[in-house]
Enzyme design. Structure first.
Site, PDB file in Angstrom:
ATOM      1  N   GLU A 172       0.801  -1.223   0.000  1.00 13.19           N
ATOM      2  CA  GLU A 172       0.000   0.000   0.000  1.00 13.19           C
ATOM      3  C   GLU A 172       0.835   1.276   0.000  1.00 13.19           C
ATOM      4  O   GLU A 172       0.754   2.089   0.922  1.00 13.19           O
ATOM      5  CB  GLU A 172      -0.959   0.011   1.196  1.00 13.19           C
ATOM      6  N   GLU A 354      -5.144  -8.761   1.014  1.00 11.14           N
ATOM      7  CA  GLU A 354      -5.786  -8.326   2.262  1.00 11.14           C
ATOM      8  C   GLU A 354      -7.258  -8.109   2.002  1.00 11.14           C
ATOM      9  O   GLU A 354      -7.643  -7.407   1.054  1.00 11.14           O
ATOM     10  CB  GLU A 354      -5.231  -6.984   2.761  1.00 11.14           C
TER      11      GLU A 354
HETATM   12  C1  FCB Z   1      -4.420  -2.041   5.540  1.00  4.27           C
HETATM   13  C2  FCB Z   1      -3.010  -2.291   6.034  1.00  4.27           C
HETATM   14  C3  FCB Z   1      -2.925  -3.352   7.104  1.00  4.27           C
HETATM   15  C4  FCB Z   1      -4.087  -3.251   8.081  1.00  4.27           C
HETATM   16  C5  FCB Z   1      -5.395  -3.214   7.353  1.00  4.27           C
HETATM   17  C6  FCB Z   1      -6.613  -3.200   8.258  1.00  4.27           C
HETATM   18  O1  FCB Z   1      -4.507  -0.749   5.017  1.00  4.27           O
HETATM   19  O2  FCB Z   1      -2.177  -2.702   4.969  1.00  4.27           O
HETATM   20  O3  FCB Z   1      -1.685  -3.195   7.732  1.00  4.27           O
HETATM   21  O4  FCB Z   1      -3.917  -2.193   8.916  1.00  4.27           O
HETATM   22  O5  FCB Z   1      -5.428  -2.103   6.512  1.00  4.27           O
END
Ligand code: FCB
Length: 451
Positions: A172, A354
């Site tokens: 990110e 994620e």
């Molecule tokens: C993302 C991050 C991760 C975590 C999630 C909930 O933006 O990459 O580290 O905090 O959100």
């Protein structure tokens, strides 16, 4: 057009990977153990007011000492892969120069333990814990950081490339640049637009140099980057808010993948970053990755604000939308559409690295954590993923954020995203109902795949 509801049985591609994700600063703790140097998150979290409850990652889940137990938890889930990040300051305490053997040994053991458990390690080089020593030399504002990052990437690939095949450069990049240099919600906590533009460009240069270093030291490596991709929407249907949302979309969704994969910046950013681009830079940045990592939670919103120096302001989601227990909008159709869009735009294999749901929760009287809402979230969102596959998106894996409850940045330990509950005072791990649900889903998928 299929929806997430009518595609539950949509077959996933052969070899589809089910995994879980974590990151170093959020779980490792042991911030002073065995020669680890400080990171920017150590410094930032110590400043009163930065993190809810004054929390820090000092101890976190103590994963540094409990990694074997955490591997056993993953084995219980039946996941095929685990995405983690290396803490740069644990292996290079000063950011550059002499490596810290004890730090490397920790990751040796972790990787060997994963392989022995039949779990494929996915190693991310940078999940935001920049060595403080490099911040002191200008951090992402110093163009030399591309070389520092490439040296670090080479060290990691030489050490682990015999056992790790999947490498990501950044997690990110748009979040840590925009939140760090645009909104002061992350380190270094500043709000100077020119610094943000410079940082974006230097992160992209580091990505290109890092990919080259990884491929040189580990020719069999499969390399990508992990991008948060979410629809950026106007909070109201006005021309001004729509222009704000277009700008936010450039910063959030396009600044990194377009430069890295398509070789150019999106229009408004291109004008802003121009002064920092040297001859040959776009060719240094643009590398064909082997895959595209998508992190996705919910849509985001922008509004016009004449006083905003970036030309847009961050906005809360509209009041009437469905929300998770921590207030994040629930919109599985946005996830499906995002996967289809990423597929069309970049034409790369997609891994969702994620996705998950946050909550404020604790065990009930019987000691169980019955996280019904998280199960609903995961069921609905994996359904949306299946719908995207049915519509032609080349999605090859799905990783839940997160294996464990952990240090959730500015929210500290208050927001829990784990499949496994962590009782911080005792460090006891309690698999939640969602862990059982995920294990059962993976088991059923494996059974289907072998039929
Ligand atoms: C993302 C991050 C991760 C975590 C999630 C909930 O933006 O990459 O580290 O905090 O959100």
């Amino acid at each position: 057009m299929p929806t997430w509801n009518d595609a539950p049985a949509q077959a996933l591609p052969r070899g589809f990977v089910w995994g879980v994700s974590t990151s170093s600063y959020q779980i490792e703790g042991a911030v002073q153990a065995d020669g680890r140097g400080p990171s920017v998150w150590d410094s930032y979290s110590r400043v009163p007011g930065h993190i809810a409850n004054g929390d820090t990652g000092d101890v976190a889940c103590d994963h540094y000492h409990r990694y074997a137990e955490d591997i056993a938890l993953m084995r219980g889930l039946g996941v095929g892969a685990y995405r983690f990040s290396v803490a740069w300051p644990r292996v290079l305490p000063a950011g550059t120069g002499v490596a810290n053997e004890a730090g490397l040994v920790f990751y040796d053991r972790l990787i060997d333990g994963l392989l022995a458990a039949g779990i494929d390690p996915w190693l991310c080089l940078y999940h935001w814990d920049l060595p403080q020593a490099l911040q002191d030399r200008g951090g992402w504002l110093n163009r030399d950081i591309a070389g520092w990052f490439a040296d670090y990437a080479g060290l990691i690939a030489r050490r682990f490339g015999d056992r790790v095949r999947r490498f990501a450069t950044f997690n990110e990049p748009s979040v840590f640049t925009l939140f760090g240099y645009g909104f002061a919600w992350h380190p270094p906590g500043t709000t100077e637009p020119a610094d943000l533009w410079k940082a974006i460009h230097h992160v992209n240069l580091a990505h290109g140099a890092g990919v080259d270093a990884l491929r040189q030291a580990a020719p069999a490596a499969s390399v990508g980057a992990i991008h948060n991709v979410q629809p950026a929407r106007p909070v109201q249907q006005t021309a001004a808010d729509e222009a704000a949302a277009t700008l936010l979309d450039e910063y959030w969704n396009k600044a990194f993948p377009e430069a890295q994969i398509l070789g150019h910046y999106p229009p408004a950013l291109s004008r802003a970053i121009e002064p920092f681009i040297q001859s040959g830079d776009m060719a240094r940045i643009c590398r064909q990755p082997d895959w595209f990592g998508v992190n996705h939670y919910s849509p985001i919103y922008a509004r016009a604000d004449p006083a905003a120096r970036l030309g847009f302001a961050w906005a809360d989601s509209p009041p009437d939308v469905p929300r998770s227990p921590i207030g994040w909008q629930l919109d599985p159709a946005a996830f499906r559409d995002t996967l289809i869009d990423v597929h069309r735009r970049y034409r790369l294999p997609i891994y969702v690295l994620e996705n998950g749901a946050g909550a404020v929760e604790k065990p009930d009287a019987s000691g169980e954590v019955n996280d019904r809402e998280r199960i609903d979230y995961l069921a609905t969102y994996t359904g949306a993923l299946r719908a995207a596959v049915a519509a032609g998106a080349d999605v090859r894996g799905y990783f839940v954020w997160s294996l464990l409850d952990n240090f959730e940045w500015g929210a500290g330990y208050a927001n829990r995203f784990g499949l496994v509950y962590v009782d911080y005072p005792t460090q006891r791990r309690i698999p939640k109902a969602s862990a059982r649900w995920y294990a059962e889903m993976i088991r059923a998928e494996k059974a289907r795949a072998t039929r």
